[in-house]
Design a protein around this motif. Structure first.
Motif, PDB file in Angstrom:
ATOM      1  N   ARG A   1      19.819  28.093  49.395  1.00 18.56           N
ATOM      2  CA  ARG A   1      18.478  27.479  49.455  1.00 18.56           C
ATOM      3  C   ARG A   1      17.495  28.205  48.516  1.00 18.56           C
ATOM      4  O   ARG A   1      16.664  27.564  47.880  1.00 18.56           O
ATOM      5  CB  ARG A   1      17.953  27.461  50.888  1.00 18.56           C
TER       6      ARG A   1
ATOM      7  N   GLN B   1      15.389  21.288  45.659  1.00 21.61           N
ATOM      8  CA  GLN B   1      16.566  20.398  45.718  1.00 21.61           C
ATOM      9  C   GLN B   1      17.321  20.671  47.014  1.00 21.61           C
ATOM     10  O   GLN B   1      17.208  21.745  47.580  1.00 21.61           O
ATOM     11  CB  GLN B   1      17.511  20.686  44.555  1.00 21.61           C
ATOM     12  N   GLU B   2      18.120  19.703  47.430  1.00 17.34           N
ATOM     13  CA  GLU B   2      18.936  19.897  48.632  1.00 17.34           C
ATOM     14  C   GLU B   2      20.181  20.697  48.233  1.00 17.34           C
ATOM     15  O   GLU B   2      20.694  20.546  47.126  1.00 17.34           O
ATOM     16  CB  GLU B   2      19.324  18.532  49.218  1.00 17.34           C
TER      17      GLU B   2
ATOM     18  N   ASP C   1      21.360  24.230  59.286  1.00 12.90           N
ATOM     19  CA  ASP C   1      22.599  24.390  58.506  1.00 12.90           C
ATOM     20  C   ASP C   1      23.661  25.133  59.322  1.00 12.90           C
ATOM     21  O   ASP C   1      24.843  24.798  59.276  1.00 12.90           O
ATOM     22  CB  ASP C   1      22.328  25.189  57.220  1.00 12.90           C
TER      23      ASP C   1
END
Length: 323
Positions: free
Chosen positions: A58, A64-65, A14
């Motif tokens: 996160r 989940q994304e 990320d």
């Protein structure tokens, strides 16, 4: 000691995406601004602020994304932070930061002020496009707090009557407000409860205060090379931080040196020696440790995950920078 790279392992990918996006967000239409942005965003900062936003994203989106809005909030957070550094360097007439030349020394003050303004403007535009009024309000308050913190610092230069409370208020405004409000914003984008959102705010607030107090200690104890700026530079510029304010309680002569603004040749060396002889460093370290511990207590409600563990470990990392 945990390295910041391994600490941020859950969001390493990320953060790589973030660095590329930041350069693109500034855009190549303005060659000087693009050069300034490339210089700033490639200057090897630790990316602590966007990493916290991504870790919270996160930790609150398990299974989940994370969404494009979470990523954009992390980018906005780093933009606001970088814009404030550019302006700080102009105000402080700094020539280096993180061992690289500042924007004002590479270009000039005019370009640096405009580059900072441009980054603040860009961050505001992207913030509005998140389409979340509560998050917009949080981050808008940060920009106000940062300006207020800079004014407080400017007005209190060489003022030996400054209290620890005034120092902590200035430190919140300049450093912790961004971490606190962006941490809460990440939780709100994940749809957490009001109670958890408040806890995330206080986690960011206390981590931010601990982080800055540690930086203020390192200004005395770390080498110029490690700091990426001259050691003792805060004191030289009249910015009285926790170690100095505590030392003033024990060393009356320190007040004389500060109030004459280190006019004599040996004054600054003498002042640094008095701070080092006092319990100023030790008491500041205890204060930072107290804030780091309180920060961790605020996130015990988060479900166990790699990201929530990294948020806990970050508190240890902040303090470990002292050793």
């Amino acid at each position: 000691m945990t390295s910041v790279t391994s600490l941020f392992a859950p969001v390493e990918t990320d953060l790589c995406i973030l660095t590329e996006n930041l350069k693109n967000l500034v855009g190549a239409r303005h060659p000087i601004l693009y050069a300034a942005a490339e210089h700033l965003f490639g200057a090897g900062g630790k990316r602590v602020r966007p990493a916290i936003v991504l870790l919270i994203s996160r930790a609150t989106m398990l299974g989940q994304e994370i969404t494009p809005r979470h990523r954009r909030l992390a980018e906005i957070t780093e933009m606001i932070h970088t814009a404030s550094l550019v302006h700080d360097d102009v105000v402080d007439e700094s020539e280096v930061r993180r061992n690289v030349p500042t924007v004002n020394s590479l270009f000039n003050n005019r370009v640096a002020v405009l580059a900072g303004d441009f980054l603040f403007g860009q961050s505001a535009w992207y913030l509005a496009n998140l389409d979340n009024l509560e998050v917009v309000k949080l981050l808008s308050e940060v920009i106000k707090d940062m300006a207020e913190g800079e004014i407080q610092q400017g007005l209190n230069r060489f003022d030996t009557t400054t209290t620890i409370d005034a120092y902590l208020e200035k430190t919140y405004n300049k450093t912790a407000s961004l971490i606190a409000n962006s941490a809460k914003g990440a939780g709100l984008l994940s749809g957490v409860s009001a109670e958890i959102a408040t806890d995330l705010y206080y986690y960011g607030r206390f981590i931010g205060l601990a982080f800055q107090i540690v930086d203020d200690i390192l200004d005395f104890t770390a080498s110029t090379e490690a700091l990426g700026k001259p050691a003792g530079s805060d004191l030289i510029s009249g910015n009285l931080t926790a170690p100095v304010l505590y030392a003033l309680e024990e060393k009356p002569y320190l007040e004389v040196l500060i109030e004459r603004e280190f006019a004599q040749p040996e004054d600054i060396e003498q002042a640094i020696a008095l701070v080092m002889e006092s319990r100023g460093i030790e008491r500041s370290r205890a204060l930072a440790a107290q804030y780091a511990e309180t920060a961790v207590q605020r996130i015990t409600q988060l479900k166990p995950s790699e990201s929530s563990k990294a948020l806990v470990d970050l508190a240890d990392y902040v303090l470990s920078r002292l050793y």
